[in-house]
Design an enzyme around this catalytic site. Structure first.
Site, PDB file in Angstrom:
ATOM      1  N   CYS A 147       0.304   8.287  -6.962  1.00 51.90           N
ATOM      2  CA  CYS A 147       1.255   8.870  -6.008  1.00 51.90           C
ATOM      3  C   CYS A 147       2.234   9.815  -6.686  1.00 51.90           C
ATOM      4  O   CYS A 147       2.626  10.841  -6.123  1.00 51.90           O
ATOM      5  CB  CYS A 147       2.022   7.771  -5.293  1.00 51.90           C
ATOM      6  SG  CYS A 147       2.920   6.693  -6.436  1.00 51.90           S
ATOM      7  N   HIS A 179       6.498   3.771  -5.603  1.00 51.63           N
ATOM      8  CA  HIS A 179       5.791   4.858  -4.939  1.00 51.63           C
ATOM      9  C   HIS A 179       6.535   6.173  -5.104  1.00 51.63           C
ATOM     10  O   HIS A 179       7.765   6.203  -5.222  1.00 51.63           O
ATOM     11  CB  HIS A 179       5.666   4.516  -3.443  1.00 51.63           C
ATOM     12  CG  HIS A 179       4.668   5.353  -2.713  1.00 51.63           C
ATOM     13  ND1 HIS A 179       3.429   5.670  -3.207  1.00 51.63           N
ATOM     14  CD2 HIS A 179       4.719   5.956  -1.489  1.00 51.63           C
ATOM     15  CE1 HIS A 179       2.767   6.410  -2.333  1.00 51.63           C
ATOM     16  NE2 HIS A 179       3.546   6.609  -1.290  1.00 51.63           N
ATOM     17  N   ASN A 189       4.012  11.967   2.635  1.00 54.03           N
ATOM     18  CA  ASN A 189       3.364  10.932   1.842  1.00 54.03           C
ATOM     19  C   ASN A 189       1.963  11.388   1.431  1.00 54.03           C
ATOM     20  O   ASN A 189       1.510  12.458   1.831  1.00 54.03           O
ATOM     21  CB  ASN A 189       3.301   9.631   2.644  1.00 54.03           C
ATOM     22  CG  ASN A 189       3.139   8.412   1.767  1.00 54.03           C
ATOM     23  OD1 ASN A 189       3.083   8.492   0.541  1.00 54.03           O
ATOM     24  ND2 ASN A 189       3.044   7.255   2.392  1.00 54.03           N
TER      25      ASN A 189
END
Length: 398
Positions: free
Chosen positions: A66, A334, A355
């Protein structure tokens, strides 16, 4: 081709937001459905205030990368801000180079440092500075028959290689282990091209970064907020995935949102690392906030109502934030990309966050996050120096 994604999503009324420190998409999504509400999208009425340009939503698949997806998205938006035609950059190129550098560091540290897919925002700019960049179309990392990232087997093999090296069976390390280690990575992700053609012109990764991307990695800084170090000085970011032991600027809690607000107002997006393990972070509903009660103290009715419209939040203090770090309720989970600002029907402000779990939630890959959540759960943020308010920049000496 980039687009002002949020405008098109608002127009359609369909605003949809590893494994070491960075959750893989397919592992986490099911766990975040616990408190999802079918009525959430009807109960929240968001109006955008700032909406900056971004490239398309990606899916990191079964990989804890991520940090690479979010920070490369951030660099793509920087290209937009600079008036360039953005290139969708290879996230796996950044990750591949981190695997190599992390392995070298792991051996130098006799195995006493974190392995795995996890990384930090600065890893992307550090690798950009050392290795350059390539377009996503040139280096997908899908070298083993899958249509999305699936890194578990590779991770197990490279861990085995490094464990064998650290045991030092020869009594003295040879340089050959680095070749063997890189060969394992390249057998899964593909060899990095020394030269490639993009839009009819030949480049190396370094010349592509310089001539096409055109970003100076020294213009970007990271910051966080801790009570354990002096404010407005650098401190080592004490999270497991900071394998390179980079330092960040330590600022006050409210400075973080002041920096983000100022950056967005001036046209700069922000790369964001955070904890997403909270029950008040809902991927399906695309909303994250800080409840006034701990989840375990809520009644069944309160739990069921968590995402049925705006909720009150507590004030976030430096002590509250630090305690969450120290007792492991804030973890470095994250990385995402803050691209704008919105208000709900009560006037409360939320950051619009991109995201890397695909377009699988209510807002097609985006999320609304309250400022209090950012103050409480941010582990780090990265911004161009030009986006920092003058008074804070002066205190930091940047």
């Amino acid at each position: 081709m980039y687009k002002n994604t949020m405008k098109s999503v608002f127009a359609a009324s369909a605003f949809l937001v590893g494994v070491s420190g960075c959750f893989a998409q397919d592992i986490l999504v099911n766990s975040l459905k616990l408190n999802a509400s079918d009525k959430s999208k009807e109960a929240f009425k968001f109006t955008e205030v700032v909406n900056l340009g971004t490239t398309s939503v990606k899916n990191q698949g079964s990989s804890g990368t991520c940090w690479s997806y979010s920070t490369n998205s951030f660099l793509e938006s920087e290209m937009i801000r600079l008036g360039k035609q953005p290139v969708e950059l290879s996230q796996v190129f950044s990750a591949r180079n981190v695997y190599v550098e992390k392995g070298i560091n792991y051996v130098r540290m006799h195995g006493a440092v974190t392995l795995g897919d996890g990384g930090a925002l600065h890893d992307v700019t550090n690798m950009y500075k050392k290795y350059g960049a390539v377009p996503r179309e040139v280096y997908t990392g899908l070298n083993y028959g899958t249509d999305k990232n699936k890194f578990a087997e590779m991770a197990a093999l490279i861990e085995g290689v490094l464990a064998a090296v650290v045991k030092n069976p020869n009594g003295e390390l040879t340089p050959n282990w680095q070749k063997a280690y890189a060969a394992v990575i390249d057998s899964y992700l593909g060899k990095v091209p020394e030269n490639f053609t993009y839009k009819g012109k030949n480049y190396t990764p370094q010349s592509f970064a310089k001539e096409v991307v055109g970003i100076n990695p020294d213009e970007y800084i990271e910051m966080s907020s801790f009570t354990t170090s002096p404010y407005y000085q650098k401190t080592t970011m004490m999270v497991p995935d900071n394998w390179s032991f980079d330092q960040v600027y330590n600022v006050k809690v409210n400075d973080m949102t002041d920096v983000i607000d100022n950056a967005l107002k001036k046209g700069y997006t922000v790369a964001w690392a955070t904890d997403v393990s909270e029950k008040s972070f809902s991927w399906k509903n695309g909303v994250a906030y800080v409840p006034t009660k701990k989840f375990d103290e809520m009644t069944a009715e309160e739990k069921a109502d968590m995402f049925n419209g705006p909720k009150a939040e507590p004030e976030i203090t430096p002590e509250m934030r630090q305690a969450a770090f120290d007792n492991y309720t804030t973890t470095d989970d994250h990385g995402m990309h803050i691209i704008g600002l919105a208000k709900d029907q009560t006037g409360k402000e939320y950051y619009i966050v991109k995201n890397s779990w695909g377009e699988t939630n209510d807002y097609k890959g985006f999320l609304f996050v309250t400022k209090n959540f950012v103050k409480y759960k941010t582990t780090a943020l990265m911004v161009n120096k030009g986006g920092i308010p003058t008074d804070i920049a002066k205190k930091l000496g940047v």
